[in-house]
Write an enzyme that holds these catalytic residues in place. Structure first.
Site, PDB file in Angstrom:
ATOM      1  N   CYS A 263      42.302  32.938  52.604  1.00 14.11           N
ATOM      2  CA  CYS A 263      43.057  33.133  51.444  1.00 14.11           C
ATOM      3  C   CYS A 263      44.421  33.879  51.522  1.00 14.11           C
ATOM      4  CB  CYS A 263      42.359  33.779  50.270  1.00 14.11           C
ATOM      5  SG  CYS A 263      43.147  34.095  49.030  1.00 14.11           S
ATOM      6  N   CYS A 266      44.177  37.401  50.025  1.00 15.21           N
ATOM      7  CA  CYS A 266      43.045  38.191  50.617  1.00 15.21           C
ATOM      8  C   CYS A 266      43.909  38.652  52.130  1.00 15.21           C
ATOM      9  CB  CYS A 266      41.991  37.475  51.184  1.00 15.21           C
ATOM     10  SG  CYS A 266      40.991  36.883  49.761  1.00 15.21           S
TER      11      CYS A 266
END
Length: 409
Positions: A263, A266
């Site tokens: 991600c 992230c």
């Protein structure tokens, strides 16, 4: 976004021959190498060319422009001279793209979404102070999940939060400082904004910090070591599972629970946190990333480019359940991202600092962050990813860790 691989950082220029010496002297990861001062450089006998190379590469790393490192070094110019070149000269001599030129010439800001205030300096060890880059402050307000405790934490470095203006010391009044006692802890999260004009309500989050017992006996497996010069990219032999409490038995620990290693948000969160590793080293606080799904290719892409610390596999997703009060916090892509303006803003923030993205793996389980005191002292701080891409402000994390240092040492 620049990698935390030190071999990538030093490149093929004058710093490459210094790698063995840097390892011997403890300058063995990128964040630590970037805080070298002139005295440190003299101690290991750096040449003028090598000093210039460190300065150039640190500047480029902050701005995600490492692809120009070898060319700029080979020019024989120092950073001040390079910054005095015109746009045409940077383009013609080094093939620098127009957007990259703008980023290179902007001396006031680096690719940091959550920089620290000027008051934060690295406690003395071999290094003196943090470099002046990254020193502008752009703090986001936190909303209290646990009422005044969190309001009191957010100090007047940026925008003030609503409610009373308590000092950090007052906010920490709930901590027990004697051996054998446990922290009561603080729960934090970003605001919940209306979705789809208020037609969609965000999932509720817990108001109380997770009990220490919910994480003490979690079984985790170490997938990567802490990255150092010359280290193998992954642990080839599977390590046996271990009790999580072994991680913080001797030192406090930060555990950032990663929703999905591929991600973009992230990855940006992990990169921003690990870039401040020298501060946490000086405070005696360890850094761990926790993932709930083991896809080896994703771990390879994540470490050490975006995160140079230890990566742990939480097969039972117990840390993630602890964030949700015993159950996983989940959100759907449509309602949690596409219809959530704060999540969209988080995505743009990550995109702006150069992170890349893929869609492999489970992405609906929310993450967060724990700060755990050493031994059995408990959870001092718990941050919940209310919106996709929320992360705890670095200044808040360092405030908590500074207090833990006083309590635990």
């Amino acid at each position: 976004m620049a990698s935390f691989s030190i071999e990538d950082f030093v490149g093929n220029g004058p710093l490459k021959e210094l790698l063995p010496k840097l390892l011997d002297e403890g300058w063995d990861d990128v964040p630590t190498l970037k805080v070298m001062n002139s005295e440190d450089m003299d101690d290991i006998g750096m040449t003028r060319q090598q000093k210039d190379a460190i300065e150039i590469r640190s500047y480029l790393h902050d701005r995600a422009l490492m692809q120009y490192g070898d060319q700029l070094e080979a020019s024989g110019k120092g950073l001040p001279e390079l910054l005095s070149l015109s746009n045409v000269e940077l383009s013609s001599q080094f093939g620098m793209k127009r957007g990259h030129i703008a980023r290179f010439m902007d001396r006031t800001s680096a690719c940091a979404a959550d920089p620290l205030p000027e008051s934060y300096t690295l406690p003395a060890r071999r290094r003196n102070n943090l470099p002046s880059r990254n020193n502008t402050i752009n703090r986001s307000e936190l909303l209290p999940v646990n009422s005044k405790k969190l309001q009191s934490m957010t100090r007047t470095s940026g925008r003030n939060t609503t409610g009373p203006d308590f000092s950090l010391e007052q906010s920490m009044a709930s901590f027990k400082i004697k051996d054998g006692y446990m922290f009561k802890g603080i729960v934090a999260a970003m605001p919940a904004e209306p979705r789809a004009c208020g037609c969609v309500q965000p999932p509720p989050i817990v108001e109380n910090v997770a009990p220490y017992s919910s994480i003490e006996n979690v079984s985790v497996q170490k997938l990567t070591p802490e990255y150092k010069i010359g280290m193998k990219r992954l642990i080839k032999t599977k390590t046996p599972p271990m009790k999580a409490s072994e991680l913080w038995r001797e030192k406090p620990a930060i555990l950032v629970c990663i929703r999905r290693p591929g991600c973009i948000m992230c990855r940006a969160e992990a990169h921003q946190l690990y870039s401040k590793k020298p501060i946490f080293d000086a405070l005696g606080v360890q850094l761990f990333a926790v993932i709930h799904e083991h896809i080896e290719a994703e771990v390879k892409d994540f470490w050490p480019r975006y995160w140079g610390g230890v990566v742990l596999f939480d097969r039972g997703q117990e840390f993630f359940k602890a964030l949700g009060g015993g159950k996983l916090l989940k959100d759907k892509f449509l309602s949690g991202f596409l219809l959530n303006p704060r999540a969209i803003a988080n995505y743009k923030r990550a995109k702006a600092i150069g992170a890349e993205n893929n869609f492999k793996g489970e992405g609906e389980i929310k993450g967060g962050l724990f700060i755990v005191g050493k031994g059995k002292s408990g959870i001092a701080y718990q941050f919940i990813e209310r919106n996709f891409g929320d992360w705890a402000p670095l200044a808040e994390i360092i405030d908590i860790c500074t207090h833990i240092q006083v309590v635990c040492f």
